[in-house]
Design a protein around this motif. Structure first.
Motif, PDB file in Angstrom:
ATOM      1  N   PRO B   6      37.232  37.517  44.594  1.00  0.00           N
ATOM      2  CA  PRO B   6      37.648  38.947  44.044  1.00  0.00           C
ATOM      3  C   PRO B   6      37.090  38.907  42.276  1.00  0.00           C
ATOM      4  CG  PRO B   6      39.569  37.710  44.491  1.00  0.00           C
ATOM      5  CD  PRO B   6      38.415  37.094  45.010  1.00  0.00           C
ATOM      6  N   CYS B   7      37.198  40.010  41.772  1.00  0.00           N
ATOM      7  CA  CYS B   7      36.784  40.131  40.696  1.00  0.00           C
ATOM      8  C   CYS B   7      38.270  39.990  39.482  1.00  0.00           C
ATOM      9  CB  CYS B   7      36.225  41.523  40.073  1.00  0.00           C
ATOM     10  SG  CYS B   7      37.507  42.825  40.305  1.00  0.00           S
ATOM     11  N   SER B   9      39.783  41.672  37.777  1.00  0.00           N
ATOM     12  CA  SER B   9      40.918  42.863  37.825  1.00  0.00           C
ATOM     13  C   SER B   9      41.797  42.915  39.289  1.00  0.00           C
ATOM     14  CB  SER B   9      40.251  44.101  37.604  1.00  0.00           C
ATOM     15  OG  SER B   9      38.951  44.416  38.482  1.00  0.00           O
ATOM     16  N   CYS B  10      40.889  42.676  40.096  1.00  0.00           N
ATOM     17  CA  CYS B  10      41.440  42.728  41.390  1.00  0.00           C
ATOM     18  C   CYS B  10      42.330  41.546  41.573  1.00  0.00           C
ATOM     19  CB  CYS B  10      40.415  42.936  42.615  1.00  0.00           C
ATOM     20  SG  CYS B  10      39.589  44.606  42.677  1.00  0.00           S
ATOM     21  N   LYS B  11      42.015  40.277  40.998  1.00  0.00           N
ATOM     22  CA  LYS B  11      42.954  39.126  41.189  1.00  0.00           C
ATOM     23  C   LYS B  11      44.274  39.423  40.474  1.00  0.00           C
ATOM     24  CE  LYS B  11      40.601  35.386  41.329  1.00  0.00           C
ATOM     25  NZ  LYS B  11      39.569  33.979  40.906  1.00  0.00           N
ATOM     26  N   ARG B  16      42.682  44.234  47.065  1.00  0.00           N
ATOM     27  CA  ARG B  16      41.283  43.822  47.637  1.00  0.00           C
ATOM     28  C   ARG B  16      40.177  44.117  46.788  1.00  0.00           C
ATOM     29  NH1 ARG B  16      37.874  45.214  52.184  1.00  0.00           N
ATOM     30  NH2 ARG B  16      38.834  47.104  52.216  1.00  0.00           N
ATOM     31  N   CYS B  17      39.202  43.381  46.631  1.00  0.00           N
ATOM     32  CA  CYS B  17      38.117  43.640  45.877  1.00  0.00           C
ATOM     33  C   CYS B  17      37.112  44.080  46.761  1.00  0.00           C
ATOM     34  CB  CYS B  17      37.615  42.375  44.972  1.00  0.00           C
ATOM     35  SG  CYS B  17      36.324  42.996  43.709  1.00  0.00           S
ATOM     36  N   CYS B  21      34.130  48.066  43.833  1.00  0.00           N
ATOM     37  CA  CYS B  21      34.982  48.184  42.931  1.00  0.00           C
ATOM     38  C   CYS B  21      34.535  48.329  41.349  1.00  0.00           C
ATOM     39  CB  CYS B  21      35.513  46.749  42.825  1.00  0.00           C
ATOM     40  SG  CYS B  21      36.837  46.475  41.575  1.00  0.00           S
ATOM     41  N   ALA B  24      34.357  45.383  39.153  1.00  0.00           N
ATOM     42  CA  ALA B  24      34.059  44.080  39.301  1.00  0.00           C
ATOM     43  C   ALA B  24      32.620  43.574  38.667  1.00  0.00           C
ATOM     44  CB  ALA B  24      33.394  43.992  40.871  1.00  0.00           C
ATOM     45  N   SER B  29      35.322  36.918  37.794  1.00  0.00           N
ATOM     46  CA  SER B  29      36.415  36.286  37.892  1.00  0.00           C
ATOM     47  C   SER B  29      36.589  34.843  37.026  1.00  0.00           C
ATOM     48  CB  SER B  29      36.572  35.692  39.615  1.00  0.00           C
ATOM     49  OG  SER B  29      35.391  34.873  39.662  1.00  0.00           O
TER      50      SER B  29
END
Lengths: 160, 162
Positions: B6-7, B9-11, B16-17, B21, B24, B29
């Motif tokens: 996941p990128c 931001s999603c992390k 869920r990325c 997204c 992304a 990451s």
């Protein structure tokens, strides 16, 4: 007890404006556009949180700075205040080149006045060199950050 | 972009990325600090809205400038980028003064040497500093210009909305 005259923030957010409203001192109802920009870019809760983390005596300056950055970002959605920084750096480069050229001309004229051929030749070369110096490469759009300790103290005292 | 990683931001946002997204492409990451700063200052939803309003080819620059501004604000919670702008405008003013003095000196020298000579084309005074127009429109955001200490030099202009 709510404030009968809602601040710009509470008016925009359509809520009651309490007497201890954190945003009221910095977003008066007379300037609704100011809060609209700030809310659009930073968000009301972010701004309230940022201001609360700052000493009370500096919050007005912080609110003004945040409003400025929001305004610049609304005007230039891609670069925001970084665009202003980049523009200023270009202007500094241009002004420095002009100043160097003018000072070289002064040297040349001064040498002429003293009627010293060697100095005149050297000064003329200096003027030509200034013209031959390639223009400053355009500043990258994201110049290095200016840390607070890089700002001369006299500038800080004068402005802040 | 989806996939295994996941990128940033999603992390951070613990979601869920997806393949589409919006963050992304700009917050990989392996650079989590970038999104942390941007999220802290602007908020993920605000950044998402800003990016959605921009054409694709301008989003990378927009993200870079947002990261820059967020970084500046974290280093200087009171003035952020505005501190740098004030410093730079002060430099511009000083250079303008030095240039004016130098040009006056040239005129004096020329007048002393040969008054009949044509005056040089001094066009520095005609240079327009576009940024001053840019900054002048900021005056409307100064609520209490007489009391606020945030860049007065940069902002002492007409107040069209007063």
């Amino acid at each position: 007890m709510s404030n009968p005259t809602r601040c710009a923030a509470c008016r925009y957010l359509r809520r009651r404006c309490c007497e201890d409203c954190a945003l009221a001192p910095y977003f008066p109802s007379a300037n609704p556009h100011r809060f609209a920009c700030v809310h659009r870019i930073f968000g009301a809760s972010n701004v309230a949180r940022m201001l609360q983390q700052i000493p009370v005596e500096q919050r007005r300056q912080a609110a003004d700075a945040i409003a400025m950055e929001a305004y610049w970002r609304v005007q230039d959605p891609v670069y925001g205040s970084v665009g202003v920084i980049s523009m200023l750096q270009r202007e500094i480069s241009v002004a420095q080149c002009e100043l160097a050229e003018t000072q070289a001309q002064i040297t040349m004229y001064a040498s002429q006045a003293q009627s010293q051929p060697n100095q005149i030749a050297a000064a003329q070369c200096l003027v030509e060199d200034v013209h031959l110096v390639p223009s400053q490469p355009s500043q990258p759009p994201f110049p290095g950050l200016y840390q607070r300790d890089d700002i001369p103290q006299e500038t800080l005292q004068r402005h802040f | 972009m989806g996939g295994n990683s996941p990128c940033a931001s999603c992390k951070l946002l613990r979601r869920r990325c997806t393949k589409d997204c919006i963050f992304a492409p700009f917050f990989p990451s392996d650079e989590p600090h970038k999104f942390v700063m941007v999220h802290k200052v602007f908020g993920a939803s605000n950044v998402s809205k800003m990016l959605q309003e921009l054409p694709l080819h301008q989003r990378a620059d927009a993200v870079s400038s947002l990261v820059y501004e967020a970084n500046a604000r974290m280093r200087d919670p009171v003035y952020g980028c505005v501190g740098a702008i004030s410093y730079l405008q002060n430099q511009v003013s000083q250079l303008q003064m030095q240039l004016a003095v130098a040009q006056a000196e040239i005129l004096c020298i020329q007048m002393q040497q040969e008054p009949a000579l044509p005056e040089p084309q001094m066009d520095a005074g005609d240079k327009s500093f576009v940024v001053h127009n840019e900054l002048s429109s900021m005056a409307q955001f100064m609520n209490h210009p007489s009391t606020s200490n945030v860049p007065q030099e940069a902002l002492k202009r007409e107040y069209p909305w007063s």
